[in-house]
Write an enzyme that holds these catalytic residues in place. Sequence first.
Site, PDB file in Angstrom:
ATOM      1  N   ASP A   9       0.912  -1.153   0.088  1.00 37.22           N
ATOM      2  CA  ASP A   9      -0.076   0.158   0.114  1.00 37.22           C
ATOM      3  C   ASP A   9       0.841   1.297   0.099  1.00 37.22           C
ATOM      4  OD1 ASP A   9      -1.985  -1.944   0.157  1.00 37.22           O
ATOM      5  OD2 ASP A   9      -2.826  -1.183   2.387  1.00 37.22           O
TER       6      ASP A   9
ATOM      7  N   GLU B 212       3.798   1.538  -1.262  1.00 43.20           N
ATOM      8  CA  GLU B 212       4.538   1.809  -2.374  1.00 43.20           C
ATOM      9  C   GLU B 212       3.581   2.506  -3.474  1.00 43.20           C
ATOM     10  OE1 GLU B 212       7.952  -1.357  -3.293  1.00 43.20           O
ATOM     11  OE2 GLU B 212       6.091  -2.045  -2.552  1.00 43.20           O
ATOM     12  N   TYR B 213       2.336   1.847  -3.326  1.00 43.58           N
ATOM     13  CA  TYR B 213       1.161   2.411  -4.292  1.00 43.58           C
ATOM     14  C   TYR B 213       0.868   3.975  -3.719  1.00 43.58           C
ATOM     15  CZ  TYR B 213      -3.578   2.895  -5.953  1.00 43.58           C
ATOM     16  OH  TYR B 213      -4.615   3.397  -6.632  1.00 43.58           O
ATOM     17  N   ASP B 214       0.941   4.284  -2.642  1.00 45.08           N
ATOM     18  CA  ASP B 214       0.687   5.603  -2.132  1.00 45.08           C
ATOM     19  C   ASP B 214       1.678   6.724  -2.781  1.00 45.08           C
ATOM     20  OD1 ASP B 214      -1.825   4.864  -0.896  1.00 45.08           O
ATOM     21  OD2 ASP B 214      -0.754   4.719   1.130  1.00 45.08           O
TER      22      ASP B 214
ATOM     23  N   SER C 194     -35.414  -6.603 -18.211  1.00 47.53           N
ATOM     24  CA  SER C 194     -35.215  -7.642 -17.086  1.00 47.53           C
ATOM     25  C   SER C 194     -35.233  -8.973 -17.710  1.00 47.53           C
ATOM     26  CB  SER C 194     -36.284  -7.421 -16.016  1.00 47.53           C
ATOM     27  OG  SER C 194     -37.514  -7.648 -16.478  1.00 47.53           O
TER      28      SER C 194
ATOM     29  N   GLU D 265     -24.272 -18.348 -15.313  1.00 47.87           N
ATOM     30  CA  GLU D 265     -23.512 -17.612 -14.241  1.00 47.87           C
ATOM     31  C   GLU D 265     -24.367 -17.046 -13.094  1.00 47.87           C
ATOM     32  OE1 GLU D 265     -22.862 -14.984 -17.495  1.00 47.87           O
ATOM     33  OE2 GLU D 265     -24.146 -13.376 -16.800  1.00 47.87           O
TER      34      GLU D 265
ATOM     35  N   LYS E 266     -26.413 -15.003 -10.495  1.00 49.29           N
ATOM     36  CA  LYS E 266     -27.251 -13.798 -10.576  1.00 49.29           C
ATOM     37  C   LYS E 266     -26.963 -12.975  -9.239  1.00 49.29           C
ATOM     38  CE  LYS E 266     -32.108 -12.489 -11.663  1.00 49.29           C
ATOM     39  NZ  LYS E 266     -31.957 -11.291 -10.501  1.00 49.29           N
TER      40      LYS E 266
ATOM     41  N   ASP F  67     -27.089 -10.103  -6.682  1.00 43.53           N
ATOM     42  CA  ASP F  67     -28.009  -9.267  -6.020  1.00 43.53           C
ATOM     43  C   ASP F  67     -27.720  -7.966  -5.699  1.00 43.53           C
ATOM     44  OD1 ASP F  67     -30.356  -8.915  -5.151  1.00 43.53           O
ATOM     45  OD2 ASP F  67     -30.384 -10.059  -3.381  1.00 43.53           O
TER      46      ASP F  67
ATOM     47  N   ARG G 102     -30.428   1.705 -14.402  1.00 39.51           N
ATOM     48  CA  ARG G 102     -31.394   1.018 -15.340  1.00 39.51           C
ATOM     49  C   ARG G 102     -32.754   1.892 -15.449  1.00 39.51           C
ATOM     50  NH1 ARG G 102     -35.708  -2.514 -14.473  1.00 39.51           N
ATOM     51  NH2 ARG G 102     -36.075  -3.811 -16.342  1.00 39.51           N
TER      52      ARG G 102
ATOM     53  N   GLU H  88     -23.483  -5.519 -12.859  1.00 39.78           N
ATOM     54  CA  GLU H  88     -24.266  -5.339 -11.324  1.00 39.78           C
ATOM     55  C   GLU H  88     -23.384  -4.640 -10.474  1.00 39.78           C
ATOM     56  OE1 GLU H  88     -27.159  -6.347 -11.944  1.00 39.78           O
ATOM     57  OE2 GLU H  88     -28.252  -6.643  -9.788  1.00 39.78           O
TER      58      GLU H  88
ATOM     59  N   TYR I  23     -21.135  -7.947 -17.362  1.00 36.17           N
ATOM     60  CA  TYR I  23     -21.547  -9.129 -18.024  1.00 36.17           C
ATOM     61  C   TYR I  23     -21.977  -9.123 -19.402  1.00 36.17           C
ATOM     62  CZ  TYR I  23     -25.601  -7.980 -15.227  1.00 36.17           C
ATOM     63  OH  TYR I  23     -26.727  -7.226 -14.654  1.00 36.17           O
TER      64      TYR I  23
ATOM     65  N   LYS J 295     -28.045 -18.134 -20.109  1.00 29.40           N
ATOM     66  CA  LYS J 295     -28.104 -17.581 -21.257  1.00 29.40           C
ATOM     67  C   LYS J 295     -27.513 -18.429 -22.381  1.00 29.40           C
ATOM     68  CE  LYS J 295     -26.652 -13.298 -18.769  1.00 29.40           C
ATOM     69  NZ  LYS J 295     -25.490 -12.452 -18.548  1.00 29.40           N
TER      70      LYS J 295
ATOM     71  N   LYS K 294     -34.341 -18.618  -9.944  1.00 29.98           N
ATOM     72  CA  LYS K 294     -34.135 -18.011  -8.538  1.00 29.98           C
ATOM     73  C   LYS K 294     -34.073 -19.146  -7.570  1.00 29.98           C
ATOM     74  CE  LYS K 294     -35.869 -14.132  -8.270  1.00 29.98           C
ATOM     75  NZ  LYS K 294     -35.279 -12.686  -8.047  1.00 29.98           N
TER      76      LYS K 294
ATOM     77  N   CYS L  44     -57.528  -2.665  23.464  1.00 35.30           N
ATOM     78  CA  CYS L  44     -56.049  -2.416  23.145  1.00 35.30           C
ATOM     79  C   CYS L  44     -55.402  -2.750  24.332  1.00 35.30           C
ATOM     80  CB  CYS L  44     -56.036  -0.880  23.172  1.00 35.30           C
ATOM     81  SG  CYS L  44     -54.472  -0.348  23.059  1.00 35.30           S
TER      82      CYS L  44
ATOM     83  N   CYS M  68     -54.322   0.816  26.610  1.00 35.54           N
ATOM     84  CA  CYS M  68     -55.444   1.549  27.258  1.00 35.54           C
ATOM     85  C   CYS M  68     -56.837   1.059  27.475  1.00 35.54           C
ATOM     86  CB  CYS M  68     -55.478   2.932  26.510  1.00 35.54           C
ATOM     87  SG  CYS M  68     -56.362   2.675  24.998  1.00 35.54           S
TER      88      CYS M  68
ATOM     89  N   CYS N 157     -56.868   1.032  17.453  1.00 36.67           N
ATOM     90  CA  CYS N 157     -57.260   1.538  18.746  1.00 36.67           C
ATOM     91  C   CYS N 157     -57.866   2.861  18.776  1.00 36.67           C
ATOM     92  CB  CYS N 157     -56.094   1.303  19.968  1.00 36.67           C
ATOM     93  SG  CYS N 157     -56.298   2.637  21.298  1.00 36.67           S
TER      94      CYS N 157
ATOM     95  N   CYS O  27     -54.255   7.280  23.563  1.00 34.28           N
ATOM     96  CA  CYS O  27     -53.726   6.056  24.135  1.00 34.28           C
ATOM     97  C   CYS O  27     -52.352   6.275  24.322  1.00 34.28           C
ATOM     98  CB  CYS O  27     -53.852   5.050  23.092  1.00 34.28           C
ATOM     99  SG  CYS O  27     -52.836   3.310  23.353  1.00 34.28           S
TER     100      CYS O  27
HETATM  101  S1  IVH Z   1     -28.158 -10.328 -17.521  1.00 30.96           S
HETATM  102  C1  IVH Z   1     -31.420  -8.828 -20.664  1.00 30.96           C
HETATM  103  N1  IVH Z   1     -26.848 -11.606 -15.806  1.00 30.96           N
HETATM  104  O1  IVH Z   1     -30.763  -9.612 -12.742  1.00 30.96           O
HETATM  105  C2  IVH Z   1     -30.627  -9.672 -19.799  1.00 30.96           C
HETATM  106  N2  IVH Z   1     -28.412 -10.170 -15.299  1.00 30.96           N
HETATM  107  O2  IVH Z   1     -33.544 -10.136 -13.241  1.00 30.96           O
HETATM  108  C3  IVH Z   1     -29.807  -8.827 -18.734  1.00 30.96           C
HETATM  109  N3  IVH Z   1     -28.607  -9.606 -12.633  1.00 30.96           N
HETATM  110  O3  IVH Z   1     -31.600  -6.629 -14.746  1.00 30.96           O
HETATM  111  C4  IVH Z   1     -29.418  -9.119 -17.735  1.00 30.96           C
HETATM  112  N4  IVH Z   1     -26.474 -10.829 -12.499  1.00 30.96           N
HETATM  113  O4  IVH Z   1     -29.788  -6.299 -12.749  1.00 30.96           O
HETATM  114  C5  IVH Z   1     -27.789 -10.838 -16.139  1.00 30.96           C
HETATM  115  N5  IVH Z   1     -25.223 -12.511 -14.378  1.00 30.96           N
HETATM  116  C6  IVH Z   1     -26.192 -11.661 -14.859  1.00 30.96           C
HETATM  117  C7  IVH Z   1     -26.830 -10.817 -13.503  1.00 30.96           C
HETATM  118  C8  IVH Z   1     -27.807 -10.169 -13.899  1.00 30.96           C
HETATM  119  C9  IVH Z   1     -27.551 -10.077 -11.798  1.00 30.96           C
HETATM  120  C10 IVH Z   1     -29.620  -8.727 -12.710  1.00 30.96           C
HETATM  121  C11 IVH Z   1     -29.568  -7.657 -13.791  1.00 30.96           C
HETATM  122  C12 IVH Z   1     -30.795  -7.904 -14.441  1.00 30.96           C
HETATM  123  C13 IVH Z   1     -31.842  -8.486 -13.347  1.00 30.96           C
HETATM  124  C14 IVH Z   1     -32.919  -9.253 -14.045  1.00 30.96           C
END
Ligand code: IVH
Length: 693
Positions: A31, A33-35, A80, A112, A114, A116, A135, A173, A225, A296, A320, A414, A417, A432, A437
Site C-alpha cells: 500500500d 509503494e502504491y501511495d 429484465s 452464471e 445472479k 443481487d 437502469r 451489476e 456481463y 443464457k 431463482k 387495546c 389503554c 385502537c 392512548c
Molecule cells: S443478464 C437482458 N446476468 O438481474 C438480460 N443479469 O432479473 C440482462 N443480474 O436486470 C441481464 N446478475 O440487474 C444478467 N449475471 C447476470 C446478472 C444479472 C444479476 C440482474 C440484472 C438484471 C436482473 C434481471
Amino acid sequence: MSPAERIEVLRRDIRSHDHRYFVLDDPSISDYEYDMLVNELQDLESAHPDLITPDSPTQRVGGSPSATFPVVRHPVPMLSIGNTYNDEEIRDFDRRIRDLLGPEREYAYAAELKIDGVAVSLRYENGALALGATRGDGEQGDDITANLRTIRSIPLRIAEEESLLNNIEVRGEVYLPHDGFQALNDSRAEREEPLFANPRNATAGSLKLRDPRVVAERPLRVFLYTLRFEDEDGALAARPELDSHFQRLRWLAGQGFPTNREARRFAAIDEVIGFCHDWEERRSTLSYDIDGMVIKVDSTSLHGELGATMKSPRWAIASKFAAQRARTRLLDIRLQVGRTGVVTPVAELEPVFLAGSTISRATLHNEEEIHRKDLRVGDTVWIEKGGDVIPKVVSVDMAEREEGSTPFEMPTACPVCETALVRVGEEVAWRCGNAACPAQTQARVTHFTGRNAMDIEGFGPAVTEQILGADLIGDVGDIYCLTLEQLGTLERMGEKSAGNLLEGIEASKNRPLDRLLFSLGIPHVGERAARQIAEHFRSIDGIKAASEEALVAVPEIGPKIADSIVSFFRNDRNLDIVRKLKEAGLRMALETPEGGTDARTSAEGGVASGAGSRAFADKIVVITGTLPNYSREEMAGRIEAAGGRVTSSVSKKTDYLVAGENAGSKLKKAQSLGVEILNEDETEALISGERSP
Ligand code: IVH
C-alpha cells in the site's frame, strides 16, 4: 523524461496496480509503494494542471454534489429477465429455445451467478468512460457517472487499440460485499443512522448519493456481463469473431473489466440445472449475495435471432433460489400499537440464526394472516427472510403441533389503554380508536423526534417514556414547552442532560418544512411525499388549505395520500398541535434568502413579499438543475418575491424554465414545448430590471 512522459508512465502503472488490487485481488506492491506513486502523480499534476485529463487515476472523485441526476435514455433498453423457480421451468425454457430455433440447430448455454445488486450501464467513447447510468425504468435511467467513477475497479480508460475500433457499452451489476455492508451498517449504527436492510438496498442508496466523495467511501464493487459494440452511428456493430457470451466475458476481463469467474459453458440443459443446484447449496460460501443463477444462450448471434418480448429477452432466464428458511418455536403473539392506532400482531420467537442474523421476532401483519396460516402459540414455525430486514413467518410445521393448542383469538381491547378495538370500513387492521392512548402517543413522539424526522438529540425511547410517564407532555406540540425545571424532576436526568435535551429541542426548530411535515406522522406521508408536497405548497398553511385535487396534482402524490392529508388537517387535535408548533417558532414555510418566510401564505396565493421587482408577476416558472450561486429553494424565493409562481413540472402553462447545470428531462420537455429558458444570470437580470421580459 519530460513531466508529460513521467505522468503517462505513472498513470499506466497506477491503472495496472488498481486492476491487480481491485479486479484480480492480487496486488504486487505494498500500500505504501502504491501511495507513493499516487503522490508523485498528484504532485506532477498540481505542477502541470494543463496535463490533467479526466481519465487520470487522480480524477476519480471529482465535481461538487449535484442536486439532481440528469435523465439519460438507453440506446438499447435495459430489459429484465424471466424467472423460473424449479427444474421443470428451466426445461420449459430449453424447449422454447429449441422450438424457436428448430430441431437441427445446435446451441450451448452459459450459466452464471445472479448478483443481487443494482444494474448499471457504462459507455466508453474513444476508450474513455463517458457515461454511467442506472437502469431506471429500462428505457431511461439516471446519469450517475460521477458516482460510478469512484468505484476503483471500473476502468476510466480501456486499451487503446480496441477504443479505436468502436465505442462500447458494458452492463453489469454493482454490489456491496458482505464485509463492506457490515462495516457500513456498523458505522451507521454508531451514528444512530437508520440501517440498510440488505446489501442491495445499501448499494442502491449509495449510487443515489448526491456527493461522489461520500460514494467513494462506500466499498462498492461491480461485475460486468454484457458487452455491445457500436458503429460510428451508434448502431450495433457486428463482431463475428466474438459470437459467444462466454468469450465476451473473457474479452471484458482482458480489457481490465471486473467479471465474475464462476461463469461456465454447458452443452446440455441438465448440466446447467446441476450447476444451479450446486450454487444454491454453496451460495453462503460467497462473500456477496446472489439471488439465483442466470442461464443464457451462449451464441450472441442467436440472441438477435431469438429476440425479446416487451419485458425480457427470449435467450436468457433466471433460476431463482428459494428464500433461506429456518424452523423455530412461536413463543407468543403480542400486539403492538402504532402511531395511528393500528394494532399489529408480532410473533415472539425462540431466537434462531438465519442468513446472517439472529431472529427473535417477526411481524404477523394482521389477524386474518394469523388465521389463514392457523398460527398458534407453541407451534413450530418456518420463518423466511425476504428482501426486508423483517423476517416472515411462512407456515406451521403441523407434524410438530402439540395437543390441546388453541387457535389464536384476537383481543377485543387495546393491550395498552383497554379501549375497545375497532375496524374501519373494509380495512383488515384493527385500531385502537383512542387518540390519547399512551402507546400511540409514544409512537408519535418517537416518530416526531427520530433521526429522519425532527432529529432531536437526546430524545431517545427511554427519555420519551419518562416524559410521557410524568405527564409532562400530552402530544408532540408540547415538546417545545418543556422546561429545565420539569425535566429536572425526572429520575436519572441531571441538570446537564436536561440542558442538552433542551438545546436539542431548540435546534430542531430549524428543520426545513418537508421534515416538519414528515414528522407530523400523517398516515402514508413518507419522506419523499413530504418533500414533494413541501416544495409544491411551500408552507404549512398552504398544505392545510390544499384540496384533494390540488394535492393529487403534485407529482407522485396519489388519492390515498391526498385524502390522508386532508383528513389530518380537518382534525381539531391535529390543528391544535400545528398551532402549538407554530407558536413555538418552528419553521412553517420554505425560506427565501431575504428571510421573508411567511409573506407567502400559500402557493395558490403567491403573494409577493415586500416591494421590489414584479418582473415575474403572474408568471409560472419551473426551476431545474444546479444553479451556480443559489439553491433552487433560494431561487424559488426570489422568483416568488418578484410575483412569480414556482411549480415543479413543466407544462404548456409554464412561462419560464430556469435551468442550471445537469438539467435533465425538464429541460428537454421545456425545449420541446417552446418554453423560454433562462440561466441564473438572465433570471437575475429580469428580477433587477436590467433585462425586460
Ligand atoms: S443478464 C437482458 N446476468 O438481474 C438480460 N443479469 O432479473 C440482462 N443480474 O436486470 C441481464 N446478475 O440487474 C444478467 N449475471 C447476470 C446478472 C444479472 C444479476 C440482474 C440484472 C438484471 C436482473 C434481471
